[in-house]
Design a protein around this motif. Structure first.
Motif, PDB file in Angstrom:
ATOM      1  N   ILE A 101      74.250 -43.371  56.284  1.00 53.21           N
ATOM      2  CA  ILE A 101      75.166 -42.233  56.262  1.00 53.21           C
ATOM      3  C   ILE A 101      74.536 -41.038  55.554  1.00 53.21           C
ATOM      4  O   ILE A 101      74.577 -39.915  56.043  1.00 53.21           O
ATOM      5  CB  ILE A 101      76.502 -42.625  55.602  1.00 53.21           C
TER       6      ILE A 101
ATOM      7  N   TYR B 133      77.551 -46.166  62.922  1.00 52.86           N
ATOM      8  CA  TYR B 133      76.340 -45.343  62.884  1.00 52.86           C
ATOM      9  C   TYR B 133      75.201 -46.018  63.632  1.00 52.86           C
ATOM     10  O   TYR B 133      74.427 -45.363  64.317  1.00 52.86           O
ATOM     11  CB  TYR B 133      75.913 -45.060  61.432  1.00 52.86           C
TER      12      TYR B 133
ATOM     13  N   LYS C 274      81.979 -42.950  64.323  1.00 52.16           N
ATOM     14  CA  LYS C 274      80.854 -42.298  63.657  1.00 52.16           C
ATOM     15  C   LYS C 274      81.076 -40.790  63.593  1.00 52.16           C
ATOM     16  O   LYS C 274      80.821 -40.154  62.571  1.00 52.16           O
ATOM     17  CB  LYS C 274      79.553 -42.611  64.411  1.00 52.16           C
TER      18      LYS C 274
END
Lengths: 462, 381
Positions: free
Chosen positions: A197, A448, B77
């Motif tokens: 992140i 992600y 995301k």
């Protein structure tokens, strides 16, 4: 294989955990050994042979060192040096051969690829050989535990550099527990989040400003790139160490810490006590102190420092910029020893921190610019030569990324951890949220990782 | 504390297990609507692929493409990025009523030394323009060139980049004005930005935007008076359109678009043949049920599209070398010309094309993004 991949988290890790905990205790090292080899060989199986050769040689030389170390120091030393030499030979060949070949104007070997993690496991193996010779550690008699130590997948690829003496007891007797597993899982997820992140986000920003500085060179732009390089390498590397330590804990191991909020340091000397701790420790113990450390007079101390820091730089990569990077820190550390250290101590902490961070960040520019001519261009640019001070798009870009940058700054300090601890000490019940927080963060990290291959096929190119 | 540890440990393992099991047992998808592309399947294992690492790479892609809940993950995301107060995702800038791609990929292949802030290689664009001019000189029919701008060029100030693209378009205009009939669309779209001439969530111009381009083309050809008025058409509105930019940015909160099809009573008079097949008119409404709604115009992109008026009326011929921006423009032009439209991507030998198809005028439509990152204009020779 890398930790921050779906294959690792959702295939390798569950299978390895299951195999490990199903196996009887006496088989567990063997399970870890086999699975670690698979981890290592994933993608580049050929290099398993290189690693095994390294492991076998030092394991074998261990017997010779053990045989002579009590009554024939010279022979013991000879075998110790031989073992170290064999190990270093692999490292020198794979990592540095082409560098030296080019430096002397010769042709390099085309397609010579660096075996993953060789810089790390070579250092681990050498710690065993040297400590055995010094009599600080017992000989590794059984091959499997020793092989497990070197190949142990959590720390195999990017550290921490675990010395044999730190874990040899754990190799034969360690206790896995829910408590360890849970804290390990939390640490792993924490590291994964830091890397995916914050680290990857900072990397993208750094790349962007870096590319932008080629198109429209501005001083502000290059400093923005430097700032994001600074975040990128910290979150990437310390995140990786967190994951390694966490994974180790799941299997009952306790690895040494590798980072301790390095960016709050008030001097470069302090920075290197907080950054990549296991590497600095290694160099201190196996290079600096054997050379005489600071016990042989001022001149010798500086010479020893020079050796250590040039090697440290060179260890990070086979390129001139890495050597320059090491030399850069050598100069700073010598300056601190000579006079600047006292100044940094006297001025208010906030200033010494800013000054220190400035030099650290500038160091990362040297670190990331493998192209020397570009490096010099960027250095000039950073100090106002060869470009404008700033322009509107750059200012807008920075403004857009400011909130993210502030989050990155905040995360580098010890504040988040302190706040968590304070809240937990006052309201113990909040600990009940730990499982949920862990899983939610893991879910976000998964998102992600999935997004990484997100590539809508649009007709941009139609 | 101990209790929570147990729960954490179990929750962690359960999470891994659930997704691994779902991954194994969920049927694999072959096509992603959202991404409009084929998804990867399991790679083939062989000694060669195992040792050179292609198997490992294949597995990585396979895992990500077939991961349970992939579309939702991708959205998650994007939401996380928004929580971090980043104002963009996957290179797409966000504001509630307008998305825009700020393309950075072009710099990555550092083929040329550049000195411009908008992110294009001046030498590449100049070379493309030269090539187009040379091509135009080979034929003795007029050539008209349109380079529709990127969204960020039109409304850069909305995102803090006023004047984005100015340098690029100045270069194009000066290089193409005289010898390739360049028509400025940037200024037209900037002025009319408030009139909804470009989509919020798609990189194309709207049908209204295309209509204005049509008027400009007609004026350039001295046929301004033959231009059909807006009132000639009935505007059929298709709400709920999320375009390419939205698909790439995946933002949770963004306004969607209304796609308009401008129909007229004479639509049925035209025969549209795409790659040798009659497709039954200008609009393929079955595309409105897919994620790729813009392909309602002419049924998407084809290599060769031939449009004639039924009944064999002898009309002037327009040769169009185009990318997808022309798809919603062509129905207007077809009212005045028989049309042969060639896909710019496959490369077009302009003299050869004129010999093959015949032409009274040549129109080039190539959007700025394709110029900057694909060198598309250079494909006309």
């Amino acid at each position: 294989m890398v930790f921050s991949s779906l294959v690792f988290v959702f295939a390798y890790l569950p299978i390895t955990l299951a195999a490990y905990f199903i196996s009887p205790v006496k088989w567990r090292n063997a399970v870890l050994f086999v699975f670690s080899l698979a981890f290592y060989g994933w993608g580049e199986p050929a290099y398993i042979a290189v690693m095994l050769a390294s492991v076998l040689s030092s394991y074998g030389f261990g017997f010779m060192i053990e045989k002579y170390r009590a009554n024939d120091r010279r022979k013991a030393k000879l075998f110790m040096l031989l073992s170290v030499f064999v190990n270093l030979a692999f490292l020198l060949f794979f990592k540095y051969f082409n560098f030296f070949a080019h430096a002397f104007g010769a042709e390099g070997i085309e397609g010579l690829k660096l075996p993953v993690g060789i810089s790390f496991y070579t250092f681990q193996i050498m710690s065993y050989t040297v400590d055995l010779y010094r009599g600080e550690v017992a000989q590794a008699k059984r091959f499997v535990p020793f092989g497990t130590y070197v190949t142990l997948f959590p720390q195999l690829i990017a550290g921490p550099i675990v010395r044999y003496k730190d874990v040899c007891d754990q190799l034969s007797a360690r206790k896995e527990s829910f408590q360890k597993f849970a804290s390990g899982a939390q640490r792993f997820v924490c590291g994964l989040s830091k890397k995916l992140i914050l680290g990857d986000g900072a990397a993208a920003a750094a790349d962007y400003f870096s590319a932008q500085s080629e198109l429209a060179p501005t001083a502000v732009g290059i400093w923005a790139a430097i700032a994001f390089y600074t975040f990128h390498i910290y979150y990437d590397f310390s995140g990786y160490s967190d994951m390694a330590i966490g994974l180790g804990r799941m299997f009952g191991f306790e690895f040494p810490e590798n980072f301790d909020h390095p960016y709050v340091s008030k001097s470069i000397t302090e920075f290197w006590r907080r950054w990549h701790i296991t590497l600095s420790t290694w160099f201190r113990e196996y290079v600096y102190i054997p050379l005489g450390g600071n016990r042989k007079g001022k001149a010798r101390t500086y010479l020893n420092l020079a050796v250590v820091w040039l090697l440290t730089g060179f260890w990070h990569g086979a390129g001139w910029n890495y050597i320059m990077w090491g030399a850069y820190f050598l100069v700073l550390l010598v300056a601190e020893k000579a006079f600047a250290g006292r100044v940094l101590e006297k001025i208010p902490a906030v200033f010494s921190r800013i000054i220190t961070l400035f030099f650290i960040g500038f160091g990362w520019l040297i670190f990331f610019r493998t192209d020397i001519s570009r490096l010099f261009g960027d250095i000039a640019l950073a100090f106002g030569a060869g470009g404008a001070f700033s322009d509107l798009p750059t200012a807008v870009d920075i403004l857009k990324l400011l909130p993210f940058a502030l989050i990155c700054v905040f995360g580098c300090t010890g504040i988040p951890l302190r706040v968590c601890k304070k809240i937990l000490s006052k309201h113990a019940k909040i600990a009940a949220a730990a499982p949920a927080v862990t899983v939610i963060l893991l879910l976000i990290c998964t998102a992600y990782m999935v997004d990484d291959t997100f590539s809508p096929f649009l007709y941009y190119i139609f | 504390m101990k209790n929570y540890d147990k729960i954490t440990a179990i929750a962690f393992c359960a999470f891994l297990a659930v997704f691994s099991v779902l991954f194994i047992f969920l049927p694999s998808r072959t096509f992603s609507e959202q991404e409009n592309r084929e998804l990867a399947s399991a790679p083939e294992l062989s000694a060669g692929s195992l040792f050179d690492g292609t198997f490992a790479d294949g597995v990585n892609v396979w895992f990500a493409d077939q991961f349970p809940g992939r579309d939702a993950m991708v959205k998650l995301k994007s939401a996380a990025e928004q929580l971090l107060l980043k104002q963009s995702n996957n290179g797409v800038l966000y504001s509630r009523d307008q998305l825009a791609v700020k393309q950075f990929d072009a710099y990555r292949s550092r083929l040329y030394k550049v000195a411009d802030a908008d992110g294009f290689f001046e030498s590449s664009v100049s070379a493309q323009a030269d090539s187009l001019v040379r091509a135009a000189e080979k034929v003795d029919v007029p050539v008209i060139t349109l380079v529709p701008p990127r969204t960020i060029d039109v409304c850069g100030e909305k995102f803090g980049y006023p004047g984005h693209g100015d340098a690029l378009f100045e270069l194009l205009e000066s290089a193409l004005s005289e010898k390739a009939g360049y028509i400025d669309t940037l200024g037209m779209l900037r002025e009319g930005y408030g009139d909804y001439l470009i989509y919020r969530t798609d990189h194309h111009w709207t049908t209204a935007g295309a209509y204005r381009a049509y008027v400009k083309i007609a004026e350039k050809l001295g046929m301004g008076e033959e231009c059909l008025p807006e009132t000639f058409f009935t505007k059929e509105k298709i709400p709920g359109f999320y375009g390419t930019t939205a698909a790439r940015g995946n933002f949770v909160f963004c306004e969607n678009d209304v796609l308009e099809i401008w129909t007229a009573g004479d639509d049925g008079d035209y025969s549209v043949v795409a790659d040798g097949k009659e497709i039954g008119g200008f609009y393929d409404r079955s595309r409105l049920d897919t994620s790729d709604k813009y392909s309602v115009f002419l049924g998407g992109t084809h290599g060769t599209t031939v449009i004639t008026k039924k009944g064999g009326e002898n009309r002037k011929k327009m040769l169009i070398i185009k990318d997808s921006f022309a798809n919603c423009l062509i129905p207007f032009l077809a009212r005045g010309f028989d049309i042969v439209a060639l896909d710019i991507k496959s490369g077009v030998d302009i003299a050869q094309a004129v010999r093959t198809y015949g032409a009274d005028v040549i129109l080039v439509v190539c959007n700025a993004e394709n110029v900057v990152s694909d060198g598309s204009l250079g494909r006309i020779y």
